[in-house]
Design a protein around this motif. Structure first.
Motif, mmCIF file in Angstrom:
data_model
loop_
_atom_site.group_PDB
_atom_site.id
_atom_site.type_symbol
_atom_site.label_atom_id
_atom_site.label_comp_id
_atom_site.label_asym_id
_atom_site.label_seq_id
_atom_site.Cartn_x
_atom_site.Cartn_y
_atom_site.Cartn_z
ATOM 1 N N PHE A 96 0.815 -1.216 0.000
ATOM 2 C CA PHE A 96 0.000 0.000 0.000
ATOM 3 C C PHE A 96 0.847 1.264 0.000
ATOM 4 O O PHE A 96 0.459 2.270 -0.587
ATOM 5 C CB PHE A 96 -1.014 -0.040 1.154
ATOM 6 N N ILE A 97 2.028 1.198 0.645
ATOM 7 C CA ILE A 97 2.944 2.340 0.569
ATOM 8 C C ILE A 97 3.357 2.570 -0.889
ATOM 9 O O ILE A 97 3.302 3.685 -1.417
ATOM 10 C CB ILE A 97 4.202 2.100 1.440
ATOM 11 N N TRP A 98 3.696 1.458 -1.554
ATOM 12 C CA TRP A 98 4.120 1.519 -2.966
ATOM 13 C C TRP A 98 2.977 2.042 -3.844
ATOM 14 O O TRP A 98 3.157 2.919 -4.685
ATOM 15 C CB TRP A 98 4.549 0.122 -3.411
ATOM 16 N N LEU A 99 1.768 1.491 -3.596
ATOM 17 C CA LEU A 99 0.601 1.881 -4.396
ATOM 18 C C LEU A 99 0.295 3.368 -4.206
ATOM 19 O O LEU A 99 0.002 4.078 -5.169
ATOM 20 C CB LEU A 99 -0.608 1.032 -4.004
ATOM 21 N N GLY A 100 0.415 3.834 -2.933
ATOM 22 C CA GLY A 100 0.173 5.251 -2.653
ATOM 23 C C GLY A 100 1.098 6.128 -3.485
ATOM 24 O O GLY A 100 0.679 7.134 -4.071
ATOM 25 N N GLY A 101 2.361 5.728 -3.556
ATOM 26 C CA GLY A 101 3.322 6.482 -4.359
ATOM 27 C C GLY A 101 2.961 6.467 -5.828
ATOM 28 O O GLY A 101 2.944 7.503 -6.494
#
Lengths: 335, 278
Positions: free
Chosen positions: A67-72
């Motif tokens: 989710f951190i990656w997706l947020g970026g």
């Protein structure tokens, strides 16, 4: 298309996009090799490694990492290219116009050629011309774009040097444009020397991409034209004294075009996939060419960015085709 | 119908060429006139036999390192066939199994598999292949895995539709009535009826696998450059195009005929096996 069916379509699109993101994330993360180990010099202390892990979020669970990656990604942060040391999104968006122009040109050629062949085959049905059209379609279909490209290079580089076989534009022209949509901008600027040069470079790769698609279009359109030609209203038009050509062009085509449209949309996404290899073949500086270099350099952030941009493009094209279909098909207008 | 008359010829021609490729691959060490890796700088860029300056024994000429083109093509057939069989077979197994399950059980099974297929197909195949090869590392095993992982959807979609049609037939209900298990019906009644379609798809898929391998060798993502592959030869020929066209042309013809034969064999099979078309 009603609001309800449109929102269903949109929701399914978002689910698909999410799925694409999961697949890309999983594939990139299973890549062998510890990303931290590659960043640090040998002999780095345990504390340093832990600190860097924390910095990149690698100490969290895989789901949190996703989710951190997706947020970026949603905010346009695709990371930094390892081989080019630049922001991935900037590189990808810089190369995208070249590929879009090439693919659009190929689509235009494919549609025009497909339409021409289908109308010709219908106009002269049952005669030798129809057999010739069928034969040509069968042949173009069984040769993939990669081989067409090679055939053109062979023909035009060796036998008749009419068209250039590598690059997007003559480097000496070097137009100083605002956008990277060189073809579009050169037309808007009436800079026709540049337009001509771009078109000459584009001709062979676009034709290689267009030929298999044109055969698909011609086949399906001819089939549906054949069905429509037997209907009463076409008979009526003929009885009114319209010429055979006018009957096909003005009456039959309008009803026969719908199945072709859906198919052309799906096939267009294949065509865009084909640009990867055709661009490499013709050293055309687009996204596909970049993708192959990125793989050879194992530049995972860049590969990830290119794949995501392509996937979004695909999904948008499919949506556009659905919308177009709904607008053109009267039976679906208030469904 | 003209179609029916042409079908046997189509099957014979394409089958004949494929048999030739299989023979070349199996007996390569015995029939290749030269070692495909042997370089000879005194024999570089020899033209094929009908052009002046050719050397006897080097029928289709040599490349820029003096390697025999014909021998490299014969050995290249091995790679092409290995990929066609392994990658095509794996894609066929995965896709057919999932397609049968989705079509026969319907409901949630169908919805989940259908969604996966949708997601899969929103990737451009060539790009997906590149992504996988980038992660798995270059090499023949990556190429085979990539093709299987990407192309199973071709089987899944068609087999699902076909299975659905079969499942609605009376014979499936009769089998249920006489007390056969669902799995038994799927394996004994439905599968044999979709098998012809699977065969046709497999033939088409093998052609696709051959061209994908050639493309990946061409961009240097398949096996090491020294080993003879048609794609690798084409890549070398592309750079030699102004001095030695034969290095490009002969592997291109081999690739073309093989891809064409696989697809024509599939089409011919379809015409023969489909009772409605016959």
């Amino acid at each position: 298309m009603s609001l309800k069916s449109f929102s269903i379509r949109l929701a399914s699109m978002i689910v698909t996009l999410f799925g694409v993101a999961v697949v890309v994330f999983v594939v990139i993360r299973v890549a062998p090799g510890d990303p931290i180990a590659m960043m640090l010099p040998p002999g780095a202390s345990e504390a340093d490694i832990e600190r860097l892990r924390g910095l990149y979020g690698l100490d969290k669970t895989v789901v949190e990492q996703f989710f951190i990656w997706l947020g970026g990604v949603v905010q346009g942060d695709f990371g930094t290219s390892i081989s080019l040391r630049q922001d991935v999104l900037t590189i990808v968006l810089g190369r995208l116009p070249a590929t879009l122009e090439l693919a659009t040109m190929a689509l235009v050629i494919a549609c025009a050629l497909g339409l021409l062949l289908a109308v010709l085959g219908t106009r002269r049905r049952g005669r030798r011309a129809e057999a010739a059209v069928d034969l040509w379609n069968g042949m173009t279909l069984s040769i993939p774009d990669f081989l067409w490209g090679l055939i053109f290079i062979l023909l035009f580089a060796v036998a008749i040097p009419l068209f250039p076989v590598s690059g997007r534009i003559n480097p000496q022209l070097n137009p100083d444009y605002v956008t990277n949509f060189l073809l579009l901008e050169s037309i808007l600027r009436f800079d026709f020397a540049v337009t001509g040069n771009l078109l000459r470079h584009m001709a062979l790769p676009a034709l290689a991409l267009a030929l298999p698609l044109s055969a698909v279009i011609a086949q399906v359109l001819k089939q549906s034209l054949k069905e429509v030609m037997g209907l009463d209203y076409v008979m009526l038009a003929r009885a009114k004294g319209f010429s055979e050509f006018a009957v096909i062009w003005r009456e039959a085509l309008r009803n026969a075009i719908l199945p072709t449209l859906t198919l052309a949309g799906v096939q267009f996404t294949f065509l865009i996939g084909g640009t990867v290899i055709v661009e490499k073949l013709f050293s055309y500086e687009g996204l596909g060419n970049l993708a192959i270099d990125a793989v050879i350099n194992r530049d995972l952030p860049l590969i990830q960015g290119i794949v995501l941009v392509f996937a979004v493009l695909f999904i948008l094209i499919n949506l556009a085709v659905d919308l177009l279909y709904a607008t053109l098909n009267p039976r679906l207008r208030n469904g | 119908m003209a179609e029916t008359a042409r079908t046997p010829l189509r099957l014979w021609l394409s089958g004949g060429w494929l048999l030739l490729v299989v023979a070349a691959a199996l007996f390569a060490p015995w029939i290749a006139p030269h070692d495909p890796l042997a370089q000879d700088l005194f024999l570089e860029r020899l033209p094929p036999f009908w052009i002046e300056g050719s050397e006897p024994g080097y029928w289709l000429g040599t490349d820029s390192l003096g390697r025999d083109v014909l021998s490299r093509m014969i050995f290249g057939a091995q790679i092409a066939l290995i990929v066609a069989i392994l990658a095509g077979g794996a894609a066929c197994l995965i896709g057919s199994a999932l397609g049968l399950a989705a079509g026969y059980f319907g409901g949630w099974t169908d919805r989940v598999i259908g969604r996966i297929v949708d997601i899969w197909m929103s990737f451009p195949p060539v790009l997906f292949a590149i992504l996988l090869v980038a992660v798995l590392g270059t090499g023949l095993h990556s190429v085979i895995i990539a093709i299987a992982v990407i192309d199973w959807t071709r089987f899944a979609r068609v087999i699902r539709a076909e299975t659905m049609g079969q499942t609605r037939m009376d014979y499936v209900d009769s089998a249920l009535v006489v007390g056969r298990s669902r799995a038994g019906i799927l394996a004994r009644e439905v599968l044999p009826n979709v098998l012809p379609t699977i065969g046709v798809l497999l033939s088409l898929e093998m052609g696709i696998a051959v061209i994908v391998e050639a493309i990946l060798s061409f961009v240097n993502l398949s096996i090491a450059t020294d080993d003879p592959t048609w794609g690798g030869m084409i890549a070398e020929g592309r750079t030699q195009i102004h001095f030695a066209w034969w290095v490009l042309v002969f592997p291109m013809i081999a690739l073309f005929l093989t891809v064409l034969s696989f697809s024509q064999f599939g089409e011919g099979l379809k015409d023969r096996l489909d009772p409605v078309l016959r």
